[in-house]
Design a protein around this motif. Sequence first.
Motif, PDB file in Angstrom:
ATOM      1  N   SER A  15      -1.916  41.247 -12.786  1.00 35.48           N
ATOM      2  CA  SER A  15      -0.892  41.043 -13.803  1.00 35.48           C
ATOM      3  C   SER A  15      -0.221  42.356 -14.181  1.00 35.48           C
ATOM      4  CB  SER A  15      -1.496  40.401 -15.047  1.00 35.48           C
ATOM      5  OG  SER A  15      -2.355  41.302 -15.695  1.00 35.48           O
ATOM      6  N   THR A  16       0.892  42.215 -14.875  1.00 37.60           N
ATOM      7  CA  THR A  16       1.585  43.376 -15.406  1.00 37.60           C
ATOM      8  C   THR A  16       0.788  43.914 -16.598  1.00 37.60           C
ATOM      9  OG1 THR A  16       2.899  41.986 -16.865  1.00 37.60           O
ATOM     10  CG2 THR A  16       3.849  42.504 -14.717  1.00 37.60           C
ATOM     11  N   LYS A  17       1.052  45.149 -16.967  1.00 44.17           N
ATOM     12  CA  LYS A  17       0.360  45.757 -18.097  1.00 44.17           C
ATOM     13  C   LYS A  17       0.656  44.959 -19.363  1.00 44.17           C
ATOM     14  CE  LYS A  17      -0.359  50.137 -20.398  1.00 44.17           C
ATOM     15  NZ  LYS A  17      -0.023  51.564 -20.389  1.00 44.17           N
ATOM     16  N   ARG A  19       0.324  42.022 -19.890  1.00 40.08           N
ATOM     17  CA  ARG A  19       0.934  40.723 -19.535  1.00 40.08           C
ATOM     18  C   ARG A  19       2.400  40.620 -19.984  1.00 40.08           C
ATOM     19  NH1 ARG A  19      -2.655  37.251 -16.496  1.00 40.08           N
ATOM     20  NH2 ARG A  19      -1.008  35.749 -16.821  1.00 40.08           N
ATOM     21  N   PHE A  22       7.728  41.145 -17.031  1.00 42.94           N
ATOM     22  CA  PHE A  22       8.502  42.193 -16.393  1.00 42.94           C
ATOM     23  C   PHE A  22       9.101  41.755 -15.057  1.00 42.94           C
ATOM     24  CE2 PHE A  22       8.542  45.980 -13.602  1.00 42.94           C
ATOM     25  CZ  PHE A  22       9.495  46.712 -14.286  1.00 42.94           C
ATOM     26  N   ILE A  23       8.458  40.834 -14.386  1.00 38.46           N
ATOM     27  CA  ILE A  23       8.876  40.450 -13.031  1.00 38.46           C
ATOM     28  C   ILE A  23       9.968  39.388 -13.126  1.00 38.46           C
ATOM     29  CG2 ILE A  23       8.122  39.507 -10.827  1.00 38.46           C
ATOM     30  CD1 ILE A  23       5.266  40.445 -11.641  1.00 38.46           C
ATOM     31  N   ASP A  54       4.747  37.415 -15.291  1.00 33.30           N
ATOM     32  CA  ASP A  54       3.768  38.419 -15.703  1.00 33.30           C
ATOM     33  C   ASP A  54       2.584  38.596 -14.751  1.00 33.30           C
ATOM     34  OD1 ASP A  54       2.542  36.025 -16.149  1.00 33.30           O
ATOM     35  OD2 ASP A  54       1.998  36.430 -18.226  1.00 33.30           O
ATOM     36  N   HIS A  55       2.624  37.986 -13.572  1.00 36.73           N
ATOM     37  CA  HIS A  55       1.545  38.189 -12.612  1.00 36.73           C
ATOM     38  C   HIS A  55       1.993  37.863 -11.188  1.00 36.73           C
ATOM     39  CE1 HIS A  55       1.126  33.880 -13.476  1.00 36.73           C
ATOM     40  NE2 HIS A  55       0.494  33.787 -12.310  1.00 36.73           N
TER      41      HIS A  55
END
Length: 67
Positions: A15-17, A19, A22-23, A54-55
Amino acid sequence: MAQSLSNILLHIVFSTKNRERFIDESIERDLFKYVATVARSLHCPTHGIGAADDHIHMPARWRGRLP
């Protein structure tokens, strides 16, 4: 001659930092290319890459050597 074979399939999810969402579509193509290149350099070719906001999901096969 004796031989042992292995076929290790992985379902990698990260996942992104924090959550954070960002994607998005504007970065997905470049992000997927980058992740696939890193995986390939680690002898872990991907079978595809998918993402949510987010992942990332990445099914892959590990082709490294076992100790």
